[in-house]
Design a protein around this motif. Sequence first.
Motif, PDB file in Angstrom:
ATOM      1  N   GLU A 132       0.597  -1.096  -0.348  1.00 47.68           N
ATOM      2  CA  GLU A 132       0.112  -0.010  -0.191  1.00 47.68           C
ATOM      3  C   GLU A 132       1.039   0.974   0.070  1.00 47.68           C
ATOM      4  O   GLU A 132       0.462   2.193  -0.717  1.00 47.68           O
ATOM      5  CB  GLU A 132      -0.717  -0.026   0.783  1.00 47.68           C
ATOM      6  N   ALA A 133       2.235   1.112   1.170  1.00 43.41           N
ATOM      7  CA  ALA A 133       3.075   2.656   0.988  1.00 43.41           C
ATOM      8  C   ALA A 133       3.032   2.591  -0.447  1.00 43.41           C
ATOM      9  O   ALA A 133       3.487   3.959  -0.918  1.00 43.41           O
ATOM     10  CB  ALA A 133       4.112   2.202   1.363  1.00 43.41           C
ATOM     11  N   MET A 139       1.227   5.839  -7.653  1.00 45.65           N
ATOM     12  CA  MET A 139      -0.098   6.953  -7.563  1.00 45.65           C
ATOM     13  C   MET A 139       0.267   8.492  -7.861  1.00 45.65           C
ATOM     14  O   MET A 139      -0.654   8.851  -8.769  1.00 45.65           O
ATOM     15  CB  MET A 139      -1.724   6.878  -7.319  1.00 45.65           C
ATOM     16  N   ALA A 140       1.305   8.593  -6.855  1.00 48.34           N
ATOM     17  CA  ALA A 140       1.625  10.175  -6.842  1.00 48.34           C
ATOM     18  C   ALA A 140       2.191  10.293  -8.102  1.00 48.34           C
ATOM     19  O   ALA A 140       2.531  11.459  -8.449  1.00 48.34           O
ATOM     20  CB  ALA A 140       2.274  10.493  -5.668  1.00 48.34           C
ATOM     21  N   TYR A 141       2.859   9.685  -8.472  1.00 51.88           N
ATOM     22  CA  TYR A 141       3.901  10.032  -9.443  1.00 51.88           C
ATOM     23  C   TYR A 141       3.173   9.592 -10.879  1.00 51.88           C
ATOM     24  O   TYR A 141       3.198  10.328 -12.210  1.00 51.88           O
ATOM     25  CB  TYR A 141       4.711   8.286  -9.892  1.00 51.88           C
ATOM     26  N   ASP A 142       2.067   9.073 -10.694  1.00 48.68           N
ATOM     27  CA  ASP A 142       1.258   8.863 -11.984  1.00 48.68           C
ATOM     28  C   ASP A 142       0.502  10.348 -11.781  1.00 48.68           C
ATOM     29  O   ASP A 142       0.188  11.101 -13.205  1.00 48.68           O
ATOM     30  CB  ASP A 142      -0.708   7.791 -11.820  1.00 48.68           C
ATOM     31  N   GLY A 225      12.169   0.405   7.280  1.00 47.91           N
ATOM     32  CA  GLY A 225      12.442   2.321   6.708  1.00 47.91           C
ATOM     33  C   GLY A 225      12.494   2.629   5.743  1.00 47.91           C
ATOM     34  O   GLY A 225      12.027   3.879   4.916  1.00 47.91           O
ATOM     35  N   SER A 226      13.305   2.534   5.238  1.00 49.06           N
ATOM     36  CA  SER A 226      14.160   2.651   3.503  1.00 49.06           C
ATOM     37  C   SER A 226      12.368   2.510   2.589  1.00 49.06           C
ATOM     38  O   SER A 226      12.487   3.508   1.934  1.00 49.06           O
ATOM     39  CB  SER A 226      14.811   1.855   2.544  1.00 49.06           C
ATOM     40  N   VAL A 227      11.031   1.873   2.584  1.00 50.22           N
ATOM     41  CA  VAL A 227      10.369   1.345   2.630  1.00 50.22           C
ATOM     42  C   VAL A 227       9.351   2.319   2.407  1.00 50.22           C
ATOM     43  O   VAL A 227       8.868   3.249   1.463  1.00 50.22           O
ATOM     44  CB  VAL A 227      10.024   0.024   2.347  1.00 50.22           C
ATOM     45  N   PHE A 232       7.065   7.106   0.921  1.00 54.21           N
ATOM     46  CA  PHE A 232       7.000   8.921   1.497  1.00 54.21           C
ATOM     47  C   PHE A 232       7.555  10.391   0.579  1.00 54.21           C
ATOM     48  O   PHE A 232       7.434  11.222  -0.199  1.00 54.21           O
ATOM     49  CB  PHE A 232       7.042   8.949   2.844  1.00 54.21           C
ATOM     50  N   LEU A 233       9.020   9.919   0.263  1.00 54.58           N
ATOM     51  CA  LEU A 233       9.924  11.239  -0.193  1.00 54.58           C
ATOM     52  C   LEU A 233       9.048  10.882  -2.147  1.00 54.58           C
ATOM     53  O   LEU A 233       9.419  12.147  -1.997  1.00 54.58           O
ATOM     54  CB  LEU A 233      11.289  10.713   0.168  1.00 54.58           C
TER      55      LEU A 233
END
Length: 329
Positions: A132-133, A139-142, A225-227, A232-233
């Motif tokens: 989901e993350a 979706m943000a990239y889209d 944390g990396s995922v 998020f970044l």
Amino acid sequence: MINMRKPTQLKDNKRGHPMNTMEKENNTLVTEFILDGLSSKPDLQLPLFLLFSVVYMVTLLGNLIIIILIRITPGLQTPMYFFLINLSLVDVLYSSTITPNFMANIFSANKTISITGCAIQMFLFIDLASSEAMLLAVMAYDRYVAICKPLYYKLLMNKATCFQLVFSVYIAGCLNSFTHTYCAFILPFCGSNHINHFYCDINPILRLSCKDTYLNQMLLFVVAGSVEVGSFLCIMISYTYIIFSICTIGSSGRRHKSLSTCISHFTCVALFYFPVFFMYLRPNSAYSVDQDWVLSVFYTVIIPMLNPLIYSFRNQDVKQALLKFKGRF
């Protein structure tokens, strides 16, 4: 932050020599766990059961309606709604991994779960949460490509690319989950077998191990944390470009349409990430069991219910498709 403890050596109380750890494990080896749940008070069991039943039914109904609606509406056959179908599917599976088992345990005198069952639940939970993350990042990239590079949208977000992105999300989620689940369950569990939680989360499981879990905590901090932070970044960078691009749009109609789809998505991002960051990236001194339970209920049970509602009420295309769908009956 996750407590990075250095490995300690067990001492025999009588002689002051290192204990035979293997002997201790063999004497008190745990073969099953007991899920303590949210509350042991009998007067809260029925309200909790009814509340979780309603939330779970709304979650299933809302997400299934979104999936069916997008599949049968020709105007929604776009990459954005293809990703939304996958988000709804993940939410259904995500909620189904935890809620039915919790509801079954509310009135059960025997709240045990086998080590294998616990491992499966943890694997599915981490897998779906990770997926989901990363799906929210996709979706943000889209949205970034659609708003900032509209002339290249069909070229960059073609059907093959969309399938590859979603497939990569699921594979990465499985690998992340398998790593943590395998490393957690090769540890020996001895002594108490009570999981101070309502599902098999990784931190409560690690607390039950009779071996030092420093490496597991480091793995959780670095890999998981990396995922989460990486996804998020990606979302924040995408939305930085999106905001600047929207400000340059001359047409108020286009600006409003772009904002409506972005606001729906960003609301889902905020609801998902803030509880996760607060739970897993806070100091140990701030740890509270009650806060942990409240936040866990929110992001494992409530958020899968809210996502389809947010997209239904904030997204004009989905709202119009829903009205047409209702008009058929």
